[in-house]
Enzyme design. Structure first.
Site, mmCIF file in Angstrom:
data_model
loop_
_atom_site.group_PDB
_atom_site.id
_atom_site.type_symbol
_atom_site.label_atom_id
_atom_site.label_comp_id
_atom_site.label_asym_id
_atom_site.label_seq_id
_atom_site.Cartn_x
_atom_site.Cartn_y
_atom_site.Cartn_z
ATOM 1 N N ILE A 55 0.842 -1.297 0.120
ATOM 2 C CA ILE A 55 -0.049 0.014 0.109
ATOM 3 C C ILE A 55 0.662 1.287 0.048
ATOM 4 N N THR A 56 0.670 2.094 -1.296
ATOM 5 C CA THR A 56 1.609 3.269 -1.274
ATOM 6 C C THR A 56 1.046 4.226 -0.170
ATOM 7 N N GLY A 97 24.758 4.437 -22.873
ATOM 8 C CA GLY A 97 25.832 3.397 -22.818
ATOM 9 C C GLY A 97 25.810 2.764 -21.568
ATOM 10 N N GLY A 98 27.149 2.492 -21.357
ATOM 11 C CA GLY A 98 27.460 1.751 -19.684
ATOM 12 C C GLY A 98 27.216 2.879 -18.555
ATOM 13 N N GLU A 131 -2.335 -0.518 -9.767
ATOM 14 C CA GLU A 131 -3.393 -0.214 -10.530
ATOM 15 C C GLU A 131 -4.031 -1.069 -11.566
ATOM 16 N N SER A 172 -0.457 -4.613 -16.782
ATOM 17 C CA SER A 172 -1.102 -4.261 -18.241
ATOM 18 C C SER A 172 -1.755 -5.183 -18.861
ATOM 19 N N GLU A 173 -1.697 -6.698 -18.268
ATOM 20 C CA GLU A 173 -2.653 -7.682 -18.725
ATOM 21 C C GLU A 173 -4.235 -7.250 -18.480
HETATM 22 C C1 LIG Z 1 28.519 -3.241 -15.175
HETATM 23 C C2 LIG Z 1 29.802 -2.782 -16.236
HETATM 24 C C3 LIG Z 1 30.543 -3.460 -16.554
HETATM 25 C C4 LIG Z 1 31.595 -3.446 -17.534
HETATM 26 N N1 LIG Z 1 32.688 -4.398 -17.569
HETATM 27 C C5 LIG Z 1 33.574 -4.243 -18.629
HETATM 28 C C6 LIG Z 1 34.698 -4.775 -18.471
HETATM 29 O O1 LIG Z 1 35.014 -5.636 -17.903
HETATM 30 N N2 LIG Z 1 35.646 -4.427 -19.626
HETATM 31 C C7 LIG Z 1 35.303 -3.441 -20.666
HETATM 32 O O2 LIG Z 1 36.360 -3.220 -21.050
HETATM 33 N N3 LIG Z 1 34.368 -2.813 -20.491
HETATM 34 C C8 LIG Z 1 33.496 -2.812 -19.364
HETATM 35 N N4 LIG Z 1 32.320 -2.106 -19.458
HETATM 36 C C9 LIG Z 1 32.385 -1.083 -20.247
HETATM 37 C C10 LIG Z 1 31.020 -1.487 -21.317
HETATM 38 O O3 LIG Z 1 31.504 -2.362 -22.126
HETATM 39 C C11 LIG Z 1 30.733 -0.153 -22.434
HETATM 40 O O4 LIG Z 1 30.028 0.638 -21.314
HETATM 41 C C12 LIG Z 1 30.075 -0.546 -23.522
HETATM 42 O O5 LIG Z 1 30.783 -0.871 -24.190
HETATM 43 C C13 LIG Z 1 29.324 0.772 -24.047
HETATM 44 O O6 LIG Z 1 30.324 1.806 -24.272
HETATM 45 P P1 LIG Z 1 29.916 3.246 -23.490
HETATM 46 O O7 LIG Z 1 29.222 3.125 -22.420
HETATM 47 O O8 LIG Z 1 31.301 4.052 -23.716
HETATM 48 O O9 LIG Z 1 28.768 3.758 -24.407
HETATM 49 P P2 LIG Z 1 28.983 4.888 -25.595
HETATM 50 O O10 LIG Z 1 30.094 4.355 -26.720
HETATM 51 O O11 LIG Z 1 29.006 6.218 -25.272
HETATM 52 O O12 LIG Z 1 27.742 4.509 -26.314
HETATM 53 C C14 LIG Z 1 26.406 5.256 -25.964
HETATM 54 C C15 LIG Z 1 25.071 4.901 -26.873
HETATM 55 O O13 LIG Z 1 25.490 5.169 -28.246
HETATM 56 C C16 LIG Z 1 25.415 4.019 -29.076
HETATM 57 N N5 LIG Z 1 26.539 4.219 -30.140
HETATM 58 C C17 LIG Z 1 27.887 4.712 -30.171
HETATM 59 N N6 LIG Z 1 28.371 4.481 -31.208
HETATM 60 C C18 LIG Z 1 27.551 4.468 -32.015
HETATM 61 C C19 LIG Z 1 27.427 4.380 -33.520
HETATM 62 N N7 LIG Z 1 28.662 4.613 -34.108
HETATM 63 N N8 LIG Z 1 26.255 4.094 -34.103
HETATM 64 C C20 LIG Z 1 25.258 3.984 -33.528
HETATM 65 N N9 LIG Z 1 25.284 3.950 -32.097
HETATM 66 C C21 LIG Z 1 26.276 4.126 -31.423
HETATM 67 C C22 LIG Z 1 25.727 3.103 -28.163
HETATM 68 O O14 LIG Z 1 25.332 1.826 -28.658
HETATM 69 C C23 LIG Z 1 24.901 3.562 -27.044
HETATM 70 O O15 LIG Z 1 23.802 3.006 -27.197
HETATM 71 C C24 LIG Z 1 31.458 -2.561 -18.168
HETATM 72 C C25 LIG Z 1 30.395 -1.452 -18.067
HETATM 73 C C26 LIG Z 1 29.256 -1.684 -17.125
HETATM 74 C C27 LIG Z 1 28.045 -0.853 -17.110
HETATM 75 C C1 LIG Z 2 4.830 -0.393 -5.643
HETATM 76 C C2 LIG Z 2 3.570 -0.851 -5.779
HETATM 77 C C3 LIG Z 2 2.564 -0.022 -5.130
HETATM 78 C C4 LIG Z 2 1.305 -0.289 -4.914
HETATM 79 N N1 LIG Z 2 0.501 0.588 -4.406
HETATM 80 C C5 LIG Z 2 -0.842 -0.063 -4.083
HETATM 81 C C6 LIG Z 2 -1.791 0.723 -3.354
HETATM 82 O O1 LIG Z 2 -1.535 1.793 -3.081
HETATM 83 N N2 LIG Z 2 -3.184 0.107 -3.252
HETATM 84 C C7 LIG Z 2 -3.242 -1.114 -3.467
HETATM 85 O O2 LIG Z 2 -4.427 -1.486 -3.185
HETATM 86 N N3 LIG Z 2 -2.408 -1.888 -4.095
HETATM 87 C C8 LIG Z 2 -1.119 -1.192 -4.355
HETATM 88 N N4 LIG Z 2 -0.353 -2.130 -5.059
HETATM 89 C C9 LIG Z 2 -0.707 -3.456 -5.632
HETATM 90 C C10 LIG Z 2 -0.813 -3.717 -7.079
HETATM 91 O O3 LIG Z 2 -1.977 -3.168 -7.556
HETATM 92 C C11 LIG Z 2 -0.840 -4.986 -7.454
HETATM 93 O O4 LIG Z 2 0.548 -5.639 -6.904
HETATM 94 C C12 LIG Z 2 -1.300 -5.394 -8.804
HETATM 95 O O5 LIG Z 2 -2.356 -5.139 -8.995
HETATM 96 C C13 LIG Z 2 -1.050 -6.853 -9.206
HETATM 97 O O6 LIG Z 2 -1.555 -7.696 -8.286
HETATM 98 P P1 LIG Z 2 -0.459 -9.024 -7.945
HETATM 99 O O7 LIG Z 2 0.692 -8.253 -7.372
HETATM 100 O O8 LIG Z 2 -1.172 -9.730 -6.861
HETATM 101 O O9 LIG Z 2 -0.105 -9.700 -9.125
HETATM 102 P P2 LIG Z 2 -1.016 -11.113 -9.842
HETATM 103 O O10 LIG Z 2 -2.474 -10.411 -9.654
HETATM 104 O O11 LIG Z 2 -0.955 -12.098 -8.882
HETATM 105 O O12 LIG Z 2 -0.458 -11.121 -11.027
HETATM 106 C C14 LIG Z 2 0.727 -11.726 -11.413
HETATM 107 C C15 LIG Z 2 0.878 -11.995 -12.904
HETATM 108 O O13 LIG Z 2 -0.455 -12.368 -13.445
HETATM 109 C C16 LIG Z 2 -1.131 -11.598 -14.455
HETATM 110 N N5 LIG Z 2 -2.406 -11.998 -14.552
HETATM 111 C C17 LIG Z 2 -3.274 -12.021 -13.384
HETATM 112 N N6 LIG Z 2 -4.566 -12.371 -13.656
HETATM 113 C C18 LIG Z 2 -4.566 -12.440 -15.084
HETATM 114 C C19 LIG Z 2 -5.551 -12.919 -16.072
HETATM 115 N N7 LIG Z 2 -6.762 -13.175 -15.870
HETATM 116 N N8 LIG Z 2 -4.938 -12.903 -17.332
HETATM 117 C C20 LIG Z 2 -3.985 -12.604 -17.508
HETATM 118 N N9 LIG Z 2 -2.799 -12.446 -16.914
HETATM 119 C C21 LIG Z 2 -3.204 -12.237 -15.507
HETATM 120 C C22 LIG Z 2 -0.936 -10.280 -14.128
HETATM 121 O O14 LIG Z 2 -0.627 -9.415 -15.057
HETATM 122 C C23 LIG Z 2 0.679 -10.456 -13.637
HETATM 123 O O15 LIG Z 2 1.537 -10.216 -14.711
HETATM 124 C C24 LIG Z 2 1.151 -1.850 -5.204
HETATM 125 C C25 LIG Z 2 2.013 -2.570 -5.878
HETATM 126 C C26 LIG Z 2 3.295 -1.944 -5.830
HETATM 127 C C27 LIG Z 2 4.279 -2.991 -6.337
#
Ligand SMILES: Cc1cc2nc3c(=O)[nH]c(=O)nc-3n(C[C@H](O)[C@H](O)[C@H](O)COP(=O)(O)OP(=O)(O)OC[C@H]3O[C@@H](n4cnc5c(N)ncnc54)[C@H](O)[C@@H]3O)c2cc1C
Ligand SMILES: Cc1cc2nc3c(=O)[nH]c(=O)nc-3n(C[C@H](O)[C@H](O)[C@H](O)COP(=O)(O)OP(=O)(O)OC[C@H]3O[C@@H](n4cnc5c(N)ncnc54)[C@H](O)[C@@H]3O)c2cc1C
Ligand SMILES: Cc1cc2nc3c(=O)[nH]c(=O)nc-3n(C[C@H](O)[C@H](O)[C@H](O)COP(=O)(O)OP(=O)(O)OC[C@H]3O[C@@H](n4cnc5c(N)ncnc54)[C@H](O)[C@@H]3O)c2cc1C
Lengths: 324, 380, 256
Positions: free
Chosen positions: B157-158, B340-341, B364, B367-368
């Protein structure tokens, strides 16, 4: 002979720096246009002040009267109106300061002369004045042509024309004070000194200046930690004081303090000239700002174009490492 | 046909945007980390009248319509998703059902404190074993003299941890199935009412989400909302209204993600030029912007249907919630991709926005469930 | 007290990219956001505080194009009683002087005890509208005002000078006060007030209603980007590399 008139700015017995800058600009314009520079000093007990000005002007008019013991924009305006009418200079120069702004625009209006404010460049072209001004938070410059006239009034920003030696030797010409009492509708009461706090930012070797880029008060500890690591004090730009995040005595700039530390680090400060005015004489300036076009990079020695929230912790750690 | 906002809506948008960007946005990263309920900002919003946007002036509110509420919620969510939810729940899940179904006494008693920030509202429907299937709820309220005695547990409950006024649903007659559900106004300090687990959420982390535990809680008869058995109707009608605000939250979060993505794509250089010059990045930005605009129009249209007094707008409201929450998650995902990263690092806002966005497809009505509502209306 | 506040709607350029438009005399405006000039919001708040204390009315005046009415409406919502827009689109070459002259033409028919303006607009940075307006109206003025307190028909006025020094003046009313930023806490408009203000009429004054011919003082010839002076040496690389470079520089200067 044509004349240029410059209004001497002084406060609490001291001639302000802007005056010598204004006189330098005035001499240069006078030289180019075959004119004479007249300094006008309105004050009380002016002897020593007048003495220090003689080498800077061709003529020095001094009205010495009690009414000028303290500054009142209205007494200045009325006195200068009389003097300007009598001397008919083609240009009157005033500093764009808290002093100048309070009387120059209204003086020009009263006299019916074209004027403009906060000039960062002044030229005479065919007998007309063309100035450079700065717009849009200092991100644009503009050339502005003043309307045709026989006389103009300009206010000039401080720091745009570094003061030089004069080499002249004017005699003091005492004149009657055109005004002998403060007007009823605007009376000077007193100067109130700024409150002094616990930290004197003007004495520190390293000053860490923080600006609006810090976003909110809760982020200030980040800057404080950094300052502590580097052994500096925290100062700031005006908006930080406006928001009550730091006390007034930490503000750097024209309406705050002037600092000249060995190192000034500007963090999230755009570089408005009012801020620059307070820190430009620092030995080394490093600026951290994510906007590569921020004017601060025109003033800094070293620039870091990046998010301060990323840079500060990293830089702090490096500094701590080196210290070890 | 006219897409222009009215003068008062335009002003509200401008002023709320300024307020939200100056007062709320700076705190968003911090309360995401700390999970702290933003009381100081809630008091400021109360002063501006944002806690009772749709409540008439006579009950302490601002007297605006539902399109205006959507505009306000969008701007607030754009600055801080947690705060956006808090405001939406206060307005459309608590104040609205009291306004719509409450007696004059209930309105006079409960609405002003909800508007002036003295108390925050919450909506207790979901239970551990009843989410999408509302009728599966297990809470009960039995009449004993002047009181209903409430037993049960509400989950997720929010606002719950900080709220003072709760709208709670329970069976007064289990035999009647959903027609046996009733709605009550429950005050926080009622004996037997306690808070359970505080949820450690993925996103919207500063919303004081908590379990409600009712053990023989005596609720005065006057606190029954509507009549006995009206609960399901009240709940569905309220959700029709409140889903518009989920749509508005989605548009706000998506807009924030797009703003960040555009800014970053102009600053970040790869292969010698800013990445905004790459066709694939431009493609993402174009998609994001178009989807946001489409979502915004659906949200405003649903609000418009409510405002013009349409009796049944479940479909319009479900469409706006379904579509907007769907694109919000996708827009936030793309914003992370464009970063990116760095987008995967807590140092960048898009990381938070991606987490914040996900809830929109869940609460609330998932999506389903929205699709069920839409399809049911179309095949009725 | 009857008060007037002069308000300008300006582009927010502090953190935005500013480009020159095709005319060379203006900036590209379509992507910028606009808002009440910062100092003007403090001027408005100063007037509202006086009105709350002494009663009376506030008239907000803006010389601007139609969208300035949005800003005026916000002023109405915050506490102004009347609003007037002077149609900027009907006047050319609006420098600070001509702006003040136009404001005067409208204000001369209104009775007032004080006029509040900002000390400077962030777009044109003229610092002149307040004092020129005062001169044209024949009343006193103070610029860079950080405090105005009224008692017994007199105003105690503080001006903020360089270095944080305060100049304390006593002034009689009516007068014009050009106020500094940071002197109070501008309020937000409440939603109820917005709703009430939305319906209020804004008086619009155009070319026809201004009887005299106005001249401007100056002509803007063109805009150009500020010359890059000394330009900082930009440290490049990853955050880590940049930090190492910066720390090394600091160390070499003998500062740590
Ligand atoms: C948790 C984590 C662990 C990591 N671990 C490693 C690791 O162990 N070793 C390592 O080397 N690196 C590591 N990285 C770095 C990671 O590989 C880079 O973040 C990644 O390659 C993307 O580069 P960037 O973040 O600089 O993005 P950017 O190069 O800034 O790109 C930003 C956006 O622009 C897009 N983009 C860039 N150029 C183009 C283009 N020419 N055309 C179209 N789209 C483009 C990208 O797809 C992206 O959506 C890690 C990153 C994270 C978050
Ligand atoms: C951050 C947060 C805030 C919230 N705040 C409130 C609040 O203020 N007041 C309150 O009353 N509730 C609150 N909720 C509860 C929220 O509304 C429920 O979590 C939500 O309605 C889904 O119910 P459930 O979690 O029991 O999922 P379930 O009903 O168990 O559903 C699980 C999955 O099954 C799918 N599913 C269920 N039935 C069907 C069907 N007939 N056909 C196809 N797919 C189906 C669902 O789409 C979902 O993907 C909150 C939840 C969160 C996480
Ligand atoms: C008469 C008068 C006197 C004045 N006197 C003074 C004075 O004494 N001192 C003074 O300072 N000002 C003074 N001002 C105000 C001055 O004009 C500017 O408004 C002020 O200096 C701007 O402060 P700022 O640079 O902190 O803010 P802004 O101009 O808003 O700049 C903030 C900067 O932070 C950067 N930034 C934002 N986020 C980040 C981030 N995450 N990482 C890195 N960078 C970021 C932005 O790119 C921007 O450049 C005066 C004004 C007037 C009219």
């Amino acid at each position: 002979m044509a004349t240029i008139l410059a209004v001497i700015e002084h406060r609490q017995g001291v001639i302000r720096d802007i005056t010598f800058e204004l006189l330098t600009l005035g001499r240069k314009l006078a030289e180019k246009n075959n004119a004479q520079l007249i300094g006008v000093l309105l004050g009380h007990d002016t002897q020593s002040l007048a003495e220090s000005l003689r080498t800077h002007v061709h003529r020095l008019l001094v009205a010495d009267h009690e009414v000028f013991s303290d500054f009142n924009g209205e007494t200045y305006q009325q006195s200068l109106a009389t003097i300007v009418k009598k001397e008919s200079p083609f240009l009157t120069l005033v500093g764009n300061t808290a002093f100048g702004i309070d009387f120059a625009p209204s003086l020009a209006t009263q006299l019916g002369f074209p004027f403009t404010t906060d000039c960062i460049g002044v030229e005479m072209v065919d007998g007309r004045i063309r100035v450079t001004r700065q717009l849009y938070d200092g991100k644009m410059d503009a050339h502005v042509q003043l309307a045709e006239s026989t006389s103009y009034v300009l206010t000039v920003r401080s720091g745009i024309c570094p003061a030089e030696q004069g080499g002249l030797s004017a005699e003091v010409e005492k004149i009657e004070s055109p005004v002998v009492s403060q007007p009823d509708h605007k009376r000077f009461i007193e100067y109130i000194e700024a409150v002094v706090g616990d930290v004197d930012i003007t004495k520190a070797d390293v000053v860490v200046g923080v600006g609006r880029g810090i976003k909110e008060q809760a982020n200030l500890p980040l800057v404080e930690d950094f300052a502590k690591a580097i052994g500096g004090v925290v100062a700031c730009s005006r908006p930080i004081v406006d928001a009550n995040w730091l006390p007034k005595d930490r503000q750097v700039g024209s309406s705050g303090k002037t600092v000249k530390p060995k190192l000034y680090i500007a963090i999230g400060i755009s570089g408005a000239f009012q801020h620059i005015a307070g820190m430009k004489n620092s030995d080394t300036i490093i600026a951290i700002n994510k906007d590569s076009n921020a004017p601060i990079f025109n003033e800094a020695d070293y620039g870091i174009v990046d998010d301060l929230f990323k840079v500060l912790p990293a830089l702090k750690n490096k500094i701590l490492e080196i210290k070890k | 046909m006219n897409f222009d906002l009215t003068n008062d809506q335009k002003m509200l948008q401008e002023e709320v945007r300024k307020f939200a960007q100056t007062e709320l946005a700076p705190l968003a990263p911090e309360i995401d980390k700390s999970g702290e309920f933003p009381w100081p900002n809630i008091k400021k919003m109360a002063q501006m009248g944002l806690l009772g946007v749709i409540v008439p002036e006579q009950y302490g509110g601002s007297g605006f319509d539902f399109v205006s509420l959507a505009i306000a919620v969008e701007e607030i969510s754009r600055a801080c998703a947690s705060t956006g939810v808090i405001v939406a729940v206060n307005n459309s899940l608590t104040a609205y059902p009291i306004l719509q179904f409450g007696s004059e006494d209930q309105k006079k008693r409960y609405l002003p404190p909800l508007c002036n920030g003295e108390k925050v509202g919450a909506f207790g429907l979901t239970e551990p074993n009843a989410g999408s299937d509302v009728a599966a709820m297990e809470s009960t309220a039995r009449l004993e003299g002047d009181c209903y005695v409430l037993n049960g547990t509400k989950r997720f409950i929010t606002n719950a941890g900080e709220a003072g006024t709760f709208v709670v649903f329970a069976y007064t007659n289990k035999e009647l199935k959903h027609k046996g559900i009733s709605a009550f106004i429950v005050e926080r300090d009622t004996p037997g009412f306690s808070l359970g687990k505080h949820e450690d959420l993925m996103g919207i982390r500063a919303t004081a989400n908590c379990e409600l535990i009712f053990e023989d809680v005596k609720i005065p008869k006057e606190n029954l909302l509507g009549k006995e058995g009206d609960g399901f109707k009240i709940c569905m009608n309220t959700l029709d209204v409140s889903r518009i605000d989920i749509g508005a939250q989605a548009v706000g979060i998506a807009q924030a993600a797009l703003d960040e993505a555009i800014k970053y794509s102009k600053e970040r250089k790869a292969f010698g030029k800013p990445i905004c010059n790459f066709g694939m990045i431009q493609s993402m930005i174009a998609e994001m912007a178009s989807e946001i605009q489409a979502a915004r129009l659906l949200v405003h249209y649903a609000g418009f249907c409510k405002d013009k007094g349409m009796q049944r707008f479940s479909k319009e409201s479900a469409m706006s919630k379904y579509y907007a929450s769907n694109i919000a998650v996708d827009v936030a995902r793309k914003a992370v991709q464009i970063h990116g990263g760095y987008g995967y690092s807590r140092d960048y806002a898009v990381e938070r926005l991606y987490r914040d966005a996900k809830i929109l497809e869940l609460y609330e009505g998932t999506s389903e469930v929205q699709k069920i509502v839409i399809a049911r209306e179309l095949t009725r | 007290m009857d008060l007037i506040v002069c308000i300008k709607r300006v582009p927010q350029t502090a953190e935005a990219e500013v480009k020159i438009d095709a005319s060379g005399k203006d900036i590209v405006r379509d992507r910028l956001t606009f808002d009440m000039n910062e100092a003007d919001s403090y001027a408005l708040e100063a007037a509202i505080l006086l009105k709350e204390k002494f009663g009376g009315t506030i008239t907000a005046i803006s010389l601007g194009t139609a969208d300035a009415e949005d800003t005026l409406r916000i002023a109405l919502a915050k506490g102004a009683d009347n609003a007037i827009r002077i149609k900027a689109e009907e006047f050319a070459q609006l420098d600070g002087f001509k702006t003040a002259a136009l404001l005067k033409e409208v204000i001369k028919d209104i009775t007032f005890d004080a006029i509040f303006t900002g000390c400077m607009a962030t777009d044109d940075s003229y610092y002149q509208v307040g004092p020129v307006l005062a001169e044209l109206l024949g009343v006193g003025h103070a610029t860079l005002v950080s405090k105005v307190e009224v008692a017994d028909g007199k105003a105690q006025v503080n001006r903020e000078l360089e270095g944080g020094l305060i100049e304390h003046l006593e002034m009689s009313l009516p007068a014009v006060f050009a106020v500094q930023t940071g002197i109070n806490e501008p309020r937000y408009a409440s939603l109820i007030a917005i709703r009430r203000a939305a319906g209020k009429e804004i008086r619009v004054v155009g070319r026809e209603e201004i009887s005299i011919e106005l001249k401007s003082n100056s002509t803007l010839e063109g805009l150009f980007l500020p010359p890059v002076g000394k330009r900082a040496e930009i440290l490049s690389g990853s955050t880590d590399e940049i930090s190492t470079k910066a720390a090394t520089i600091i160390k070499e200067k003998g500062l740590i």
